[in-house]
Design an enzyme around this catalytic site. Structure first.
Site, short mmCIF file in Angstrom:
data_model
loop_
_atom_site.label_atom_id
_atom_site.label_comp_id
_atom_site.label_asym_id
_atom_site.label_seq_id
_atom_site.Cartn_x
_atom_site.Cartn_y
_atom_site.Cartn_z
N ASN A 108 0.84 -1.19 0.00
CA ASN A 108 0.00 0.00 0.00
C ASN A 108 0.88 1.25 0.00
O ASN A 108 2.09 1.17 0.27
CB ASN A 108 -0.88 0.03 1.25
CG ASN A 108 -2.15 -0.79 1.11
OD1 ASN A 108 -2.83 -0.76 0.09
ND2 ASN A 108 -2.47 -1.55 2.15
N CYS B 160 -4.59 -7.06 -4.14
CA CYS B 160 -5.03 -5.85 -4.84
C CYS B 160 -5.59 -6.28 -6.20
O CYS B 160 -4.84 -6.80 -7.03
CB CYS B 160 -3.85 -4.90 -5.02
SG CYS B 160 -4.28 -3.42 -5.92
N GLY B 161 -6.89 -6.08 -6.39
CA GLY B 161 -7.54 -6.56 -7.62
C GLY B 161 -7.13 -5.74 -8.83
O GLY B 161 -6.73 -6.28 -9.87
N ASN B 162 -7.20 -4.41 -8.70
CA ASN B 162 -6.78 -3.57 -9.83
C ASN B 162 -5.28 -3.74 -10.10
O ASN B 162 -4.85 -3.77 -11.26
CB ASN B 162 -7.08 -2.09 -9.55
CG ASN B 162 -8.57 -1.78 -9.65
OD1 ASN B 162 -9.29 -2.39 -10.45
ND2 ASN B 162 -9.04 -0.85 -8.85
N ASN C 240 -11.10 -2.03 4.38
CA ASN C 240 -11.46 -1.07 3.34
C ASN C 240 -12.96 -0.80 3.47
O ASN C 240 -13.72 -1.71 3.84
CB ASN C 240 -11.12 -1.67 1.97
CG ASN C 240 -9.64 -2.01 1.89
OD1 ASN C 240 -8.78 -1.15 1.74
ND2 ASN C 240 -9.32 -3.31 2.05
N GLU D 298 -9.74 3.45 1.11
CA GLU D 298 -8.82 2.31 1.14
C GLU D 298 -7.86 2.34 2.33
O GLU D 298 -7.13 3.32 2.54
CB GLU D 298 -7.98 2.27 -0.15
CG GLU D 298 -8.55 1.33 -1.18
CD GLU D 298 -7.54 0.89 -2.20
OE1 GLU D 298 -6.47 0.36 -1.84
OE2 GLU D 298 -7.82 1.12 -3.40
N ARG D 299 -7.89 1.22 3.06
CA ARG D 299 -6.90 1.00 4.13
C ARG D 299 -5.50 1.04 3.51
O ARG D 299 -5.30 0.55 2.43
CB ARG D 299 -7.16 -0.39 4.70
CG ARG D 299 -6.10 -0.91 5.64
CD ARG D 299 -6.41 -2.29 6.11
NE ARG D 299 -6.14 -3.31 5.09
CZ ARG D 299 -6.05 -4.61 5.39
NH1 ARG D 299 -6.24 -5.04 6.63
NH2 ARG D 299 -5.81 -5.50 4.44
N CYS E 91 -11.41 0.55 -6.49
CA CYS E 91 -10.77 -0.51 -5.70
C CYS E 91 -11.29 -1.85 -6.23
O CYS E 91 -12.49 -2.11 -6.16
CB CYS E 91 -11.13 -0.33 -4.23
SG CYS E 91 -10.48 -1.63 -3.17
N GLY E 92 -10.40 -2.67 -6.76
CA GLY E 92 -10.82 -3.90 -7.45
C GLY E 92 -11.42 -4.93 -6.52
O GLY E 92 -12.51 -5.46 -6.77
N THR E 93 -10.74 -5.23 -5.40
CA THR E 93 -11.31 -6.18 -4.44
C THR E 93 -12.57 -5.57 -3.81
O THR E 93 -13.48 -6.29 -3.40
CB THR E 93 -10.30 -6.52 -3.33
OG1 THR E 93 -9.76 -5.31 -2.78
CG2 THR E 93 -9.18 -7.41 -3.85
N1 LIG Z 1 -5.82 -1.24 0.28
C1 LIG Z 1 -6.15 -2.68 0.24
C2 LIG Z 1 -5.24 -3.40 -0.77
C3 LIG Z 1 -5.42 -2.84 -2.17
C4 LIG Z 1 -6.81 -3.03 -2.65
C5 LIG Z 1 -7.20 -2.27 -3.90
N2 LIG Z 1 -6.26 -1.33 -4.44
C6 LIG Z 1 -7.71 -3.22 -4.97
O1 LIG Z 1 -7.71 -2.86 -6.16
O2 LIG Z 1 -8.18 -4.33 -4.59
C7 LIG Z 1 -5.92 -3.27 1.63
O3 LIG Z 1 -4.99 -2.86 2.31
O4 LIG Z 1 -6.69 -4.18 1.98
#
Ligand SMILES: N[C@H](CCC[C@H](N)C(=O)O)C(=O)O
Length: 259
Positions: A65, A74-76, A170, A188-189, A198-200
């Site tokens: 992060n 991280c999905g994206n 998140n 986002e955390r 945020c993909g996930t």
């Molecule tokens: N910040 C998220 C990880 C990245 C998720 C996000 N960028 C995505 O696309 O899934 C966490 O610490 O759980």
């Protein structure tokens, strides 16, 4: 040491990606990673991704992060590293790669990257929200007039509050746009701010909307601040499987930087 980096974005969620198959980057250098992600003093990004060699798959993805700490999936970023692997000619149009939550299949089709997400066995439902893990933890709650909603302050309050505490989660705020289309804004955390997508997170929203009966569709469109994403999935009697996150992944520029 001077290293080469590539800057990618997937619907506005942006990443520094480094081919670390031959470098010897100090992966514990949290301070340096955070400096590179800083939007004023560094390159600027939501996160930093290392592509490494892997014994059991085409490559390994290591995700940090913007706070410099290694994080969950991280999905994206998974979609962007797939595009990067094709750019490096490590893969052609499909791949399987290792990440912190297991091995992911991915493919590039008509300019979009399809990323298979891990199976989701449970969606926890509470009076005000839902919670599930799609490779990263996600709190999902409905709001009215999402466009005017104060995502940063409301998101931070929930992220640091009970039950999440320091480890956090998140936080996704959602509005219903139609039977199979939802608007999503995410705090986002580890970025500790709203990201453009945020993909996930959109994956969690799609499954939460189906689980709560707000949609009967298994092909959901998500409108984020950074663009459109699609999530398709197969409901089973043991949660959700065959979950795919679909959307663009764009190389913005490449450069070099002192590490
Ligand atoms: N910040 C998220 C990880 C990245 C998720 C996000 N960028 C995505 O696309 O899934 C966490 O610490 O759980």
């Amino acid at each position: 040491m001077t290293i080469e980096f590539y800057k990618y974005q997937g619907t506005g969620n942006d990443f520094i990606i480094i081919d670390n198959r031959h470098y010897f980057i100090d992966k514990n250098d949290t301070k340096r990673i955070a400096e590179l992600c800083d939007r004023r003093f560094g390159i600027g990004s939501d996160g930093l991704i290392l592509l490494e060699n892997d014994e059991i798959s085409d490559f390994k993805m290591v995700y940090y992060n913007a706070d410099g700490r290694e994080s969950s999936m991280c999905g994206n970023g998974g979609r962007c590293i797939t595009a990067f692997a094709q750019h490096l000619e490590i893969i052609n149009k499909s791949t399987s790669f290792s990440a912190i939550d297991g091995v992911h299949e991915a493919r590039i089709e008509n300019g979009a990257v399809w990323l298979k997400m891990k199976d989701v066995r449970e969606v926890n439902t509470f009076s005000s929200h839902m919670f599930l893990d799609t490779g990263s933890p996600h709190h999902v709650e409905m709001v009215k007039s999402l466009g005017e909603f104060d995502v940063k302050s409301n998101g931070a309050q929930i992220r640091y509050g009970e039950p999440y505490g320091e480890k956090g989660s998140n936080i996704n705020f959602v509005e219903n746009l139609s039977e199979n289309r939802f608007g999503v804004r995410t705090y986002e955390r580890g970025v500790e701010d709203e990201t453009l997508s945020c993909g996930t997170g959109v994956t969690a929203v799609a499954l939460a909307m189906h689980s709560s009966g707000q949609t009967k569709s298994n092909a959901i469109q998500l409108r984020t601040q950074g663009g459109e994403l699609k999530v398709v999935f197969r409901p089973t009697n043991n949660g959700y499987e065959d979950i795919w996150l679909i959307g663009p992944a764009v190389l913005v520029f490449k450069g070099s930087v002192k590490w």
